[in-house]
Scaffold this motif. Structure first.
Motif, PDB file in Angstrom:
ATOM      1  N   ASN A  80       0.863  -1.195  -0.054  1.00 16.61           N
ATOM      2  CA  ASN A  80       0.076  -0.011  -0.034  1.00 16.61           C
ATOM      3  C   ASN A  80       0.878   1.146  -0.100  1.00 16.61           C
ATOM      4  N   HIS A  81       0.772   1.995  -0.865  1.00 20.67           N
ATOM      5  CA  HIS A  81       1.636   3.219  -1.259  1.00 20.67           C
ATOM      6  C   HIS A  81       1.200   4.247  -2.179  1.00 20.67           C
ATOM      7  N   GLY A  82       1.805   5.445  -2.220  1.00 18.82           N
ATOM      8  CA  GLY A  82       1.323   6.393  -3.137  1.00 18.82           C
ATOM      9  C   GLY A  82       1.135   6.158  -4.640  1.00 18.82           C
ATOM     10  N   LYS A  83      -0.107   6.695  -5.181  1.00 20.52           N
ATOM     11  CA  LYS A  83      -0.285   6.094  -6.418  1.00 20.52           C
ATOM     12  C   LYS A  83       0.568   6.235  -7.675  1.00 20.52           C
ATOM     13  N   ASN A  84       1.704   7.060  -7.358  1.00 16.15           N
ATOM     14  CA  ASN A  84       2.804   7.124  -8.510  1.00 16.15           C
ATOM     15  C   ASN A  84       4.067   6.282  -8.148  1.00 16.15           C
ATOM     16  N   ILE A  85       3.681   5.400  -7.103  1.00 15.25           N
ATOM     17  CA  ILE A  85       5.006   4.354  -6.878  1.00 15.25           C
ATOM     18  C   ILE A  85       4.761   3.063  -7.464  1.00 15.25           C
ATOM     19  N   GLN A  86       6.196   2.676  -7.907  1.00 16.98           N
ATOM     20  CA  GLN A  86       6.310   1.155  -8.473  1.00 16.98           C
ATOM     21  C   GLN A  86       7.149   0.695  -7.695  1.00 16.98           C
ATOM     22  N   ASN A 132      -4.453   6.599   4.611  1.00 17.92           N
ATOM     23  CA  ASN A 132      -4.907   7.129   3.570  1.00 17.92           C
ATOM     24  C   ASN A 132      -3.852   8.055   2.797  1.00 17.92           C
ATOM     25  N   PHE A 133      -3.036   7.578   1.903  1.00 15.71           N
ATOM     26  CA  PHE A 133      -2.229   8.242   1.445  1.00 15.71           C
ATOM     27  C   PHE A 133      -2.223   9.583   0.733  1.00 15.71           C
ATOM     28  N   PRO A 134      -2.113  10.635   1.474  1.00 16.97           N
ATOM     29  CA  PRO A 134      -2.307  12.103   0.615  1.00 16.97           C
ATOM     30  C   PRO A 134      -1.117  12.194  -0.322  1.00 16.97           C
ATOM     31  N   SER A 135      -0.914  13.427  -1.181  1.00 21.73           N
ATOM     32  CA  SER A 135      -0.187  13.677  -2.083  1.00 21.73           C
ATOM     33  C   SER A 135       1.263  13.743  -1.545  1.00 21.73           C
ATOM     34  N   THR A 136       1.433  14.548  -0.546  1.00 20.73           N
ATOM     35  CA  THR A 136       2.683  14.281   0.095  1.00 20.73           C
ATOM     36  C   THR A 136       2.662  14.208   1.502  1.00 20.73           C
ATOM     37  N   ALA A 137       3.803  13.924   2.334  1.00 23.05           N
ATOM     38  CA  ALA A 137       3.919  13.527   3.686  1.00 23.05           C
ATOM     39  C   ALA A 137       3.508  14.732   4.400  1.00 23.05           C
ATOM     40  N   CYS A 138       3.967  15.997   4.072  1.00 20.45           N
ATOM     41  CA  CYS A 138       3.463  17.108   4.828  1.00 20.45           C
ATOM     42  C   CYS A 138       2.056  17.154   5.124  1.00 20.45           C
ATOM     43  N   SER A 146       9.844  -2.838  -6.698  1.00 19.06           N
ATOM     44  CA  SER A 146      10.520  -3.928  -7.521  1.00 19.06           C
ATOM     45  C   SER A 146      11.508  -4.554  -6.520  1.00 19.06           C
ATOM     46  N   ASN A 147      12.311  -5.406  -7.113  1.00 21.95           N
ATOM     47  CA  ASN A 147      13.418  -6.040  -6.293  1.00 21.95           C
ATOM     48  C   ASN A 147      12.840  -6.591  -4.820  1.00 21.95           C
ATOM     49  N   GLN A 148      11.883  -7.402  -4.988  1.00 22.82           N
ATOM     50  CA  GLN A 148      11.259  -7.992  -3.658  1.00 22.82           C
ATOM     51  C   GLN A 148      10.790  -6.949  -2.985  1.00 22.82           C
ATOM     52  N   ASN A 149      10.221  -5.581  -3.326  1.00 24.10           N
ATOM     53  CA  ASN A 149       9.696  -4.626  -2.578  1.00 24.10           C
ATOM     54  C   ASN A 149      10.815  -3.878  -1.733  1.00 24.10           C
ATOM     55  N   LEU A 150      12.149  -3.890  -2.273  1.00 25.23           N
ATOM     56  CA  LEU A 150      13.452  -3.339  -1.551  1.00 25.23           C
ATOM     57  C   LEU A 150      13.522  -2.146  -2.359  1.00 25.23           C
ATOM     58  N   THR A 151      13.159  -1.976  -3.535  1.00 27.09           N
ATOM     59  CA  THR A 151      13.328  -0.917  -4.391  1.00 27.09           C
ATOM     60  C   THR A 151      11.916   0.121  -4.869  1.00 27.09           C
ATOM     61  N   ALA A 152      11.799   1.204  -4.631  1.00 27.66           N
ATOM     62  CA  ALA A 152      10.602   2.073  -4.954  1.00 27.66           C
ATOM     63  C   ALA A 152      11.020   3.079  -5.851  1.00 27.66           C
ATOM     64  N   ALA A 153      10.306   3.270  -6.865  1.00 27.03           N
ATOM     65  CA  ALA A 153      10.562   4.465  -7.929  1.00 27.03           C
ATOM     66  C   ALA A 153       9.163   4.933  -8.025  1.00 27.03           C
ATOM     67  N   ARG A 154       9.153   6.423  -8.145  1.00 22.92           N
ATOM     68  CA  ARG A 154       8.175   7.111  -8.668  1.00 22.92           C
ATOM     69  C   ARG A 154       8.337   7.466  -9.947  1.00 22.92           C
ATOM     70  N   VAL A 155       6.956   7.185 -10.949  1.00 25.70           N
ATOM     71  CA  VAL A 155       7.043   6.768 -12.144  1.00 25.70           C
ATOM     72  C   VAL A 155       6.286   7.876 -12.824  1.00 25.70           C
ATOM     73  N   SER A 156       5.832   8.902 -12.176  1.00 26.08           N
ATOM     74  CA  SER A 156       4.888   9.874 -12.759  1.00 26.08           C
ATOM     75  C   SER A 156       5.019  11.142 -11.893  1.00 26.08           C
ATOM     76  N   SER A 157       4.726  12.303 -12.360  1.00 27.94           N
ATOM     77  CA  SER A 157       4.785  13.533 -11.699  1.00 27.94           C
ATOM     78  C   SER A 157       5.553  13.843 -10.654  1.00 27.94           C
ATOM     79  N   TYR A 158       5.378  14.736  -9.637  1.00 24.20           N
ATOM     80  CA  TYR A 158       6.485  14.954  -8.878  1.00 24.20           C
ATOM     81  C   TYR A 158       6.258  14.564  -7.248  1.00 24.20           C
ATOM     82  N   ASN A 159       4.708  14.225  -7.103  1.00 23.99           N
ATOM     83  CA  ASN A 159       4.317  13.836  -5.689  1.00 23.99           C
ATOM     84  C   ASN A 159       3.607  12.684  -5.777  1.00 23.99           C
ATOM     85  N   GLN A 160       2.794  12.431  -4.734  1.00 23.85           N
ATOM     86  CA  GLN A 160       2.350  11.092  -4.738  1.00 23.85           C
ATOM     87  C   GLN A 160       3.271   9.906  -4.714  1.00 23.85           C
TER      88      GLN A 160
END
Length: 1506
Positions: free
Chosen positions: A1080-1086, A1145-1151, A1088-1102
């Motif tokens: 469960n994470h922000g909608k722009n996160i993908q 409930n993940f908002p657009s940014t942590a703040c 990989s690597n057995q959930n050890l690597t996280a990449a933002r694949v779109s935009s600048y937030n989420q």
């Protein structure tokens, strides 16, 4: 007959036009003879001057002699200004007649219909109504003209030097006098004219015509509306338009309300202009403004339906009214950008002219509406504006809405398409939202008995659970018990409510019967306005966004938003058998109870009919109502899990001593003040538009000798003036809070700036401190002594008696005025100085003196190389030099044990004095004496965490923590005593001659040794304290030192008990919890690597991420920054969250997270979106790819940040368990990977078998600091890809200086930008040379090491030289490097036209003794700080274009040099600067002058680029 009205209208128009022109006799351009008390009038009352302009800044009000006539501009010229004050001329209008006016001190004090332009703000009756308006009046100079005008439309206009600044206010009355306030810098003005502006003369007839036509048309429309709508429904559309067939302007009877053809640039109209849609909704979020085709009529409903939303943007539809005609309007990107004539509903608040006027107007938020929802508005005949959501009237949004307004809709963000609804039959919508509608108004139309879902109880008024409960909950035991039957399978959907509303003062209390240990989180309790019979119960009650107040954890939430942090006992720590309760009192305040103990007020203005709510969440599986709770009886004894099963921290009785510090802010306060953090923090809301009305007061009277101390946490530079503090004898309940506390004229004593004021009158000027000069982090305290004297304390220092004769019962008062925005009560508040009160002398103030019967303290055999121990380890003597005098206590100090020494001998040849503190360094671990490897002074001891008092400064590992903590140790002499102890609350206290100076440091480790440094003039001390009575072995805290389990220690080392935690620590360290990211994470996160690597694949937030596993205590969690995208700004932030991520409930940014969240962002620490710490660690936005960032929560619950293995210290305290690491891939940071193979920290060794949690910053890295020898230290920039250093290097290359002048090894080049120096752990100041002298590191500059001549490298003399700086011009660099000698300012420039003496030959070495100088050596200016040498007068700026980015920058250059002691003269600044440039160096000794040949050595080239 149809032509008669037109003819009549034409006649009136012509007649009035003639009368108007005939009446344009000029108004007298004079000032009224009555004026402010400091005003003197001259020049036939045309010139006004403020007397005593340097001593007084106000009481300079003047008004026009006659009321203004429409379109006349009352213009004055600024004749004189002074620079003694902030602020300047203020101008405006008032409806108050000057003949009977009691003049206030300033124009902003005028009430009763007054509009004043101050700076660039417009104020009505002292309150800001418009920001950023027109020209900033504070910037006007002598000779500038400023005028004020009321035009024929009742609008206020400001004129500056003949230019109209536009409409400042509207709806002004006709009879107004001009107001000019000679305030602050402005001391004299002259009236120059009072007549219409020239360009308006030719337009008078046209304006009058327009005005008359408009007035007549409105009159006809109003008459028609009134005659036709008397018997109509206000909500109907037809009722308000019948009979309008004779309306002016050709308006037809049946003109439907549509969208106007002219609209925002991205709007497409369809459906006969009833539907509006924003084009390119996935690419653009604004430019979607649409307006109605005609003005709204009184009581006419303008309603739209949301047809389409997109889930890409934040924010959504906004709706409102505006006075702007769409035909003439230049449509803005968003309607809230319009600064006049506009009222909009945005979210759940109301914005007037783009500024928030009501933050929580209604329970609904427009941002949460869905497709199909309806939004409407109506302007009532009374002028009141109402909004409707799905047919529900949300109440009055604004009272005095202008008569002619257009409807406006902003298709912003998520909102894409809307349609105007002409059929106002709401049955479909009401049926769709039936539950929500009824829940919002539970008291209106109570349900009939047939609809009631509650069975008739045996006792009609008995408090039970309602049968309508959460999906996973059940009600048993005749409604007394609620449970989650499958608590191990589900953690939520356990909401239960009471069967009836609570009575005032009725306590609803439940006992926790059963808990499961599978989940995080626990029971939550509160109240709600929603009727359970009609409420669609949410999964958790904190998801409900209206009418709900809940205590969750140790905080309080209102409508899902945290309003109080650290409110009371943490509900997540309760056990089976504990009880929780809630009560709404008659005054509308809400209180919670834990195990019968009141937690204090949690909220105010709670409506009367509220239902009790219990959320069986997480661990809480079953709860039972405790009957007859009005008197709060003790806990039941029949529970098998009774008091013995309570949680260790649960309070069980209100009896006993009061808490050590129960001082809080009172719940009553000024209108702009907000109290948070359990009453410990106060802030002023709308701080940039409001500067007063923010008075806060203590919750009780101050006791004799009790200190009430606050720390300033936030300031703004918007206003002049700042915090005001004092005391009052007025009870908070009897106080009518004024705008500022100095307005009170009885029983009040305040410090304002440097003035002591009693009852609003200045009774003393130039008191010992100036509150207006304090900055963020400063502390202010007030104390009333037993003799009735008032003392103020600034940063712990007593400023002396402020006034005398105070009554016995006074409350502390803080006025969050002007620049001061937020303060918090410090832990130092409480009883302070026993010499100032009548309480008995305590052991805390006067510890036991030694020698006494018992075991005397001893010094450890390991010590500095210049120390000799005498008298069986009870005395220490420094036998050589001024340093290397560190000594330790022989054993670890016990809690509250005082280690005290007496000074026996001093040597006045040296400066500096004794240093004292605590250290986690274990002396038995040190090598055998002499300890040549031990730091020369205690302030440089970095191998372990050390807290030290040096002078009056408290430092941790050399980093300054507090200034002016106590009287300076440098003043001590023979016979004075100094002691140190570690208290049970983990604070370090220093005692001077037996007097406790209070807490010097917090979060001090448990296993510490006392440490002293016989530094400077103190050469001999002897111990005068003894050990406390030995504690039992079972109570003694185990030592977690590395060798606590080792064998074969030296015979002289005391034997310590084996660490019982060692096994578990090693097990935790050797087998860490495997961490991975949660699915469960922000909608722009993908992932990989057995959930050890996280990449933002779109935009600048989420890009929010949380780990699936909780972070164990003492385990380091690390991620590596894999990829950065320079296209964005800012970068990642990280921290921990204190509740299960399953409910997140993940908002657009942590703040945007505001519950139980600690976040590290840039170089600041945030808790629940509130900044709690600044300048912590490096700026995360500057961390390059490859940086490894880590989080660790130690055994004390403190959060640490690690950067490339380096501990940056404690970022936050009281982190709950469990907690989950949180990462926000924001902006530049696009990918991170969890580091599974734990990177060894800097300085760590494989053989070190300590628990990871015990490591401190100093355990892992030797402090990287300036070398004490003259050669460049082998420091390596930890930020190998620092962009600032690369930019400075490119500028250096543009200078084309020969490479031979610079050191070939690049590791000696140092960048002192914010990120680099924080990564290295640099201090701001160091000492160098013999005798040692302070110098500042050149923060903000980049140093390039110069090549040192061979004969210098072998000379030991330079080791004792001082460090200084010299600013120069770019044109002088080559000559200075060629001659290896600094040049004077007169001869430094190659473009200088003055004659320069010929330079002689020879090296820059020592001159031969008795030899005559060959030439006159230039007079060279130096400074120990680059804040002075880097001024533009010494180091002129040059502009250059970066060859890489092609951007233009400005650069400065200078030199870091070694200076021979005695070769220079210390003196004051030659620039005549009065303001201090560097806090360490006074302006009287900031400039060094040298003429001596060979007295300086070029050390490094400094470059700064802007």
């Amino acid at each position: 007959m149809a032509s008669c009205p037109q003819a009549t209208l034409h006649c009136r128009k012509t007649t009035l036009g003639v009368v108007h022109r005939a009446a344009r006799a000029k108004m007298a351009a004079e000032l009224h003879p009555r004026s402010g008390k400091l005003i003197g009038l001259s020049n036939s009352n045309r010139t006004a001057q403020r007397n005593q302009p340097v001593q007084e800044f106000n009481h300079g009000l003047v008004l026009s002699r006659e009321p203004l006539r429409d379109r006349d501009v009352f213009t004055v010229c600024i004749d004189k200004k002074v620079n003694s004050w902030s602020g300047s001329i203020e101008i405006g209008v008032t409806a108050l007649d000057p003949a009977g006016l009691e003049f206030p001190s300033s124009a902003t004090g005028l009430k009763g219909g007054s509009w004043i332009v101050s700076g660039c703000s417009v104020l009505k009756d002292g309150r800001s109504v418009l920001e950023e308006y027109g020209h900033d009046l504070d910037q006007l100079g002598e000779g500038d003209h400023v005028g004020i005008q009321r035009n024929g439309k009742g609008e206020l206009h400001l004129w500056v030097n003949g230019q109209d600044c536009g409409t400042a206010a509207s709806g002004l009355p006709s009879r107004l006098w001009a107001v000019v306030d000679l305030y602050g810098k402005c001391t004299q003005v002259t009236v120059v004219s009072c007549e219409p502006p020239p360009e308006m003369d030719g337009e008078e007839d046209e304006e009058v015509e327009d005005e008359i036509v408009s007035t007549q048309a409105v009159s006809i429309m109003a008459d028609a509306c009134l005659s036709s709508s008397s018997n109509s429904s206000p909500a109907g559309n037809s009722g308000g338009v019948a009979g309008l067939g004779v309306a002016a302007g050709g308006m037809t009877t049946n003109d439907a309300l549509l969208f106007h053809e002219k609209c925002g640039t991205l709007i497409k109209l369809s459906n006969n202009n009833k539907t509006a849609e924003r084009r390119r909704p996935l690419d653009e979020f604004n430019n979607g403004v649409v307006m109605t085709n005609r003005p709204l009529r009184n009581n006419e409903m303008f309603e739209i339906r949301i047809d389409k939303l997109v889930d890409k943007w934040s924010g959504s539809i906004e709706i409102g009214v505006t006075t702007h005609n769409p035909n003439n309007l230049d449509y803005p990107a968003t309607m809230t950008n319009l600064r006049s004539g506009t009222i909009m509903m945005s979210g759940c608040g109301i914005l007037t002219n783009g500024k928030g006027t009501r933050r929580e107007y209604c329970e609904f938020s427009l941002d949460e509406l869905q497709e199909g929802d309806h939004i409407g508005l109506m302007r009532k005949a009374s002028g009141a504006l109402h909004f409707y959501i799905n047919g529900i009237d949300q109440g009055v949004a604004a009272n005095q809405t202008p008569g002619v307004v257009y409807g406006v809709v902003d298709l912003y963000g998520m909102a894409v398409k809307v349609t105007i609804v002409h059929n106002h039959n709401h049955s479909d919508r009401l049926r769709r939202n039936n539950a929500i509608m009824r829940a919002l108004s539970p008291d209106v139309g109570r349900p009939r008995p047939a609809l009631s879902l509650t069975p008739e109880p045996d006792i009609p008024d008995r408090l039970l659970f309602h049968l309508n409960c959460g999906q996973k909950a059940a009600i048993i035991s005749d409604g007394r018990t609620a449970l989650r039957p499958h608590a191990t399978d589900d953690f939520n959907h356990g909401v239960v409510l009471s069967n009836r509303p609570l009575h005032s003062n009725e306590v609803f209390q439940v006992r926790i019967d059963k808990m499961v240990d599978k989940w995080a989180g626990s029971i939550e309790i509160g109240v709600t306005t929603h009727n359970p019979a009609y409420l669609q119960l949410p999964s958790t009650m904190t998801n409900l966004r209206s009418g709900t107040w809940m205590m969750t954890g140790n905080g309080v939430m209102h409508n899902g938003t945290t309003i109080l942090d650290e409110y009371g006992h943490n509900l997540d720590r309760l056990k089976a058998g504990d009880t929780v309760g809630v009560v709404r009192k008659e005054d509308g305040s809400l209180h919670f109870f834990v195990n019968g103990v009141p937690q204090g007020p949690a909220a105010w203005n709670v409506p009367p009919s509220v239902y009790a709510v219990v959320d069986l969440y997480g661990q809480a599986a079953q709860a039972t109502i405790m009957d007859d709770m009005a008197d709060l009886p003790p806990l039941p004894d029949d529970s098998s899990e009774g008091p013995t099963a309570m949680s260790p921290g649960s309070p069980c009785s209100v009896s006993g001593a009061t808490a050590a510090n129960d001082l809080r802010f009172h719940q009553l306060h000024g209108t702009n003040a907000v109290i948070t953090n359990g009453g410990r923090t106060a802030l002023r809301q709308n701080c940039r538009s409001e500067f007063n009305d923010a008075i806060v007061i203590s919750n009780r009277c101050l006791r004799d000798g009790e200190l009430f101390e606050i720390v300033i946490q936030k300031m703004v530079d918007r206003w002049s003036g700042s915090i005001e503090a004092g005391v009052t004898a007025i009870r908070p309940e009897e106080l009518e809070f004024p705008n500022t506390m100095t307005d009170i004229d009885y029983d009040t004593w305040m410090l304002s700036g440097t003035a002591i004021m009693q009852d609003g009158n200045t009774m003393r000027n130039n008191y010992g401190c100036d509150l207006d000069s304090l900055t963020t982090g400063s502390r202010i305290g007030m104390m009333r002594t037993a003799t009735g004297d008032l003392h103020y304390f600034i940063n712990g220092l007593d400023q002396g008696v402020a006034c005398t004769g105070l009554p016995p019962e006074v409350y502390a008062v803080i006025d969050l005025y002007g620049q001061c925005v937020q303060v918090s009560i410090t832990s130092s508040s409480g009883p302070l100085d026993n010499s100032l009160c009548t309480s008995n002398i305590t052991e805390k103030s006067f510890p036991i003196q030694s020698p006494v019967a018992g075991v005397a303290h001893r010094l450890h055999s390991k010590h500095g190389k210049n120390v000799v121990l005498l008298g069986d380890g009870c005395q220490a003597l420094r036998v050589d030099g001024y340093a290397h005098g560190i000594v330790f206590s022989a054993k670890e100090l016990k809690t509250d044990e005082v280690f005290e020494v007496k000074i026996n001998k001093v040597d006045d040849r040296w400066s500096g004095s004794l240093h004292v503190g605590l250290t986690t360094l274990q002396p038995p671990d040190l090598p055998s004496c002499p300890l040549s490897g031990l730091s020369p002074s205690l302030t440089q001891l970095r191998s372990k965490v050390t807290w030290v008092l040096a002078g009056s400064e408290v430092r941790r590992n050399g980093v300054l923590q507090r200034q002016n903590y106590s009287c300076s140790l440098d003043r001590l002499t023979v016979g004075n005593r100094v002691g140190v102890k570690r208290c049970s609350d983990d604070t370090m206290h220093i005692l001077i001659d037996g007097e406790d100076m209070g807490p010097a440091a917090t979060a001090v480790a448990k296993n510490v040794y006392a440490v002293l440094d016989l530094y400077g003039k103190v050469t001999a001390v002897s111990i005068v304290s003894s050990t406390l009575v030995e504690d039992s072995e079972s109570v003694k805290a185990p030592s977690l030192s590395p060798d606590s389990c080792s064998e074969g220690e030296e015979d002289s080392t005391p034997v310590r008990e084996v660490c019982p935690l060692r096994g578990s620590c090693l097990e935790a360290a050797l087998v860490p919890t495997v961490m991975a990211f949660l699915e469960n994470h922000g909608k722009n996160i993908q992932l990989s690597n057995q959930n050890l690597t996280a990449a933002r694949v779109s935009s600048y937030n989420q890009g929010l991420l949380v780990t699936a596993q909780a972070l164990p205590r003492q385990q380091l969690f690390q991620v590596c920054i894999d990829r950065l995208n320079p296209s964005w700004t800012s970068s990642l932030s990280l921290g921990v969250i204190g509740h299960s991520p399953d409910r997140l409930n993940f908002p657009s940014t942590a703040c945007c997270l505001k519950r139980s969240v600690w976040l590290l962002q840039r170089d600041s620490v945030f808790h629940n979106s509130l900044k709690i710490c600044e300048n912590y660690g490096p700026n995360l936005d500057t961390c390059p790819e490859g940086t490894i960032l880590g989080l660790l929560v130690d055994s004390s619950g403190c959060l640490h940040l690690f950067v490339n293995g380096m501990d940056q210290g404690v970022a936050a305290q009281d982190i709950p368990s469990p907690c989950y690491p949180l990462i926000d891939l924001y902006g530049q940071c696009e990918q991170v990977t969890i580091v599974t193979n734990h990177v060894s920290v800097v300085g760590g060794e494989r053989g070190d078998m300590r628990c990871q949690g015990d490591m401190e910053k100093a355990d892992m890295v030797d402090g990287i600091k300036e070398s004490v020898c003259w050669t460049p230290p082998p420091e390596v920039n930890p930020n190998k890809t620092c962009e600032y250093q690369a930019l400075c290097s490119r500028f250096k290359e543009l200078l084309t200086l020969p490479d031979g002048y610079f050191n070939e090894d690049a590791k000696y080049n140092l960048c002192y930008c914010e990120s680099c120096h924080k990564l290295r752990g640099d201090e701001a100041y160091y000492k160098r040379g013999e005798p040692p002298r302070d110098y500042a590191l050149p923060f903000g500059w980049c140093r390039f090491a110069l090549q040192i001549k061979t004969h210098c490298e072998v000379s030991n003399a330079f080791k004792k030289w001082h460090i200084a700086y010299h600013g120069t011009s770019v044109g002088s660099l080559r000559r200075i490097l060629d001659h290896n000698q600094l040049l004077s300012a007169e001869s430094s420039s190659i473009f200088s036209l003055s004659t320069v003496k010929t330079e002689g030959h020879g090296s820059y070495g020592e001159p031969e003794e008795n030899s005559a100088p060959e030439r006159e050596v230039p007079r060279v200016q130096l400074s120990p700080t680059m804040r002075y040498s880097g001024l533009e007068v010494f180091a002129p700026k040059v502009q250059f274009r970066d060859p890489r980015s092609l951007r233009c920058h400005q650069a400065q250059v200078g030199f870091q040099v070694c200076v021979r002691p005695g070769s220079y003269k210390v003196g004051p600044t030659s620039l005549g600067i009065s303001e201090p440039l560097d806090p360490r160096f006074s302006n009287a000794e900031i400039e060094w002058i040298t003429k001596e040949k060979g007295g300086t050595l070029l050390y490094g080239l400094l470059i700064r680029v802007e």
